[in-house]
Enzyme design. Structure first.
Site, PDB file in Angstrom:
ATOM      1  N   ARG A 145       0.807  -1.238   0.000  1.00 15.10           N
ATOM      2  CA  ARG A 145       0.000   0.000   0.000  1.00 15.10           C
ATOM      3  C   ARG A 145       0.840   1.289   0.000  1.00 15.10           C
ATOM      4  NH1 ARG A 145      -3.106  -3.175  -1.228  1.00 15.10           N
ATOM      5  NH2 ARG A 145      -4.987  -3.931  -0.176  1.00 15.10           N
ATOM      6  N   SER A 181     -10.354  -1.028   5.133  1.00 11.45           N
ATOM      7  CA  SER A 181      -9.368  -1.384   6.166  1.00 11.45           C
ATOM      8  C   SER A 181      -8.866  -0.105   6.825  1.00 11.45           C
ATOM      9  CB  SER A 181      -8.174  -2.101   5.538  1.00 11.45           C
ATOM     10  OG  SER A 181      -8.626  -3.218   4.821  1.00 11.45           O
ATOM     11  N   GLU A 235      -4.185   2.927   7.579  1.00 12.60           N
ATOM     12  CA  GLU A 235      -3.994   2.785   6.129  1.00 12.60           C
ATOM     13  C   GLU A 235      -4.567   4.011   5.417  1.00 12.60           C
ATOM     14  OE1 GLU A 235      -4.713  -1.064   4.141  1.00 12.60           O
ATOM     15  OE2 GLU A 235      -6.029   0.020   2.765  1.00 12.60           O
TER      16      GLU A 235
END
Ligand SMILES: Cc1cc2nc3c(=O)[nH]c(=O)nc-3n(C[C@H](O)[C@H](O)[C@H](O)COP(=O)(O)OP(=O)(O)OC[C@H]3O[C@@H](n4cnc5c(N)ncnc54)[C@H](O)[C@@H]3O)c2cc1C
Length: 352
Positions: free
Chosen positions: A157, A234, A329
């Site tokens: 990510r 998330s 995130e």
């Protein structure tokens, strides 16, 4: 009246923005950002608001909502404006007989948001089929086309576009395959539901159908009528560690270029936070999704401060149990899980 971030984001929290511009073409995006930069005004670039949490105080600069939505398909090359809806693009490419994006069906947000955290699901990431990203550099004033190797993908990510407000993504191009067969699939639950062996392919329309089904079951499709999905997907990023602490040795692990990746959802659940946890915590305004322990959700009237306090509570519980400190995130703007006011502060003059 300018909108609030509670209206602009899928977490549905956050105060007002002082100024707001919805830019419906690439020229408009460039025009608004360039004018704001020459006036020395802080700029926040966003689109679908599905990976963004902004403070209750809001944003005292201009928020530019990228809403340019052209899609151009030429042979197997697909070019989409940054504001195009991601899942509309996925559906369109499949309808045109192009394979490559099917495991990424149902992810909320825009095309321009996808390179920011190299969006992924079910063992696939957008960089797998990325051809280029057209980028406006607010520091140099240049527009240029970046090949994938310049985008800083690699670790989970991460990208050159994350944690910076220097770059504005204007459009993204993908190189797909003319086929109705999917990419090879390895994600255990997906291959099981499709009835195929790990590493085998399936019909792209079947993959999309099963992915959408799995996402719905996990509350991973944003639904304005279902507060179990009001979040950022998330909330915590899967931690990548140089060494796995002894307490976490039971956790599944995955290789990452920067070490070993652990599933944050597993850590959260095994630290004692089951899906749905939070209804008895504080006012009950924030809780983990009833379907998915990794999703922090707003039950209706939460504030950003409550989301931050609840997320910090989860983070601290995981740290106490496993000695691993989870980080978000999503992008936190002027808010943070710590008491000290921090979070990203988009700037008027982008800093290195
Ligand atoms: C229910 C749910 C499920 C999700 N599932 C997944 C998943 O499976 N996999 C996954 O990876 N993510 C997932 N997400 C997160 C989110 O959907 C993606 O990160 C998405 O790509 C964000 O796009 P956006 O347009 O909403 O970005 P925004 O939330 O508007 O912005 C996110 C960040 O990108 C920046 N940004 C946005 N557009 C631009 C642009 N044009 N130029 C420069 N910077 C820009 C913003 O400044 C901000 O930092 C999920 C979210 C939700 C709510």
């Amino acid at each position: 009246m300018t909108p609030t971030f509670a209206e602009l984001t899928t977490m549905r929290v956050g105060g007002p923005t002082a100024d707001f511009a919805r830019a419906t073409s690439t020229d408009q995006v460039l025009d608004v950002v360039r004018r704001a930069d020459s006036a020395g005004r802080p700029v926040l670039v966003m689109s679908g608001g599905s990976n963004l949490v902004v403070s209750d105080q809001g944003w005292d600069g201009i928020t530019v909502q990228v809403a340019s939505n052209g899609i151009d398909i030429s042979g197997t090359t697909v070019r989409a404006d940054a504001g195009a809806d991601w899942d509309v693009l996925v559906a369109e490419t499949l309808a045109q007989g192009l394979a490559g994006l099917e495991p990424l069906s149902g992810i909320p947000g825009s095309v321009g948001g996808t390179p920011v955290q190299n969006v992924g699901a079910f063992g696939t990431v957008t960089s797998d089929v990325l051809r280029s990203v057209t980028v406006y550099d607010r520091r140099s004033g240049a527009v240029s086309e970046w090949p994938p190797e310049r985008c800083g993908f690699g670790s989970h990510r991460q990208s050159a576009f994350k944690h910076t407000d220097r770059y504005v993504v204007l459009s993204v191009a993908y190189e797909l395959r003319r086929s109705t067969r999917s990419v090879p699939l390895t994600f255990a639950e997906l291959v099981r539901r499709l009835g195929i062996e790990p590493g085998a392919t399936a019909d792209t329309s079947d993959v999309r159908r099963v992915v959408l089904q799995l996402r719905r079951e996990r509350g991973s499709i944003y639904d304005p009528d279902d507060n179990d999905t009001w979040g950022v997907g998330s909330f915590f990023i899967n931690p990548v560690l140089a060494a796995v602490p002894e307490q976490a040795r039971e956790s599944p692990t995955y290789p990452d270029v920067n070490g070993t990746k652990l599933p944050a959802g597993w850590l959260i659940q095994h630290a004692g936070f089951a899906p749905g946890y939070g209804r008895d915590w504080g006012r009950g305004s924030v809780a983990l999704s009833s379907k998915h322990a990794l999703a922090v959700t707003n039950k209706g009237d939460a504030t950003t401060a409550e989301v931050m306090a609840f997320a910090a509570h989860i983070r601290d519980g995981v740290q106490a149990r496993f000695g691993i400190r989870l980080g978000p995130e999503c992008d936190l703007i002027r808010c943070s899980l710590d008491d000290a006011p921090s979070g990203r502060q988009p700037s008027a003059v982008p800093v290195p």
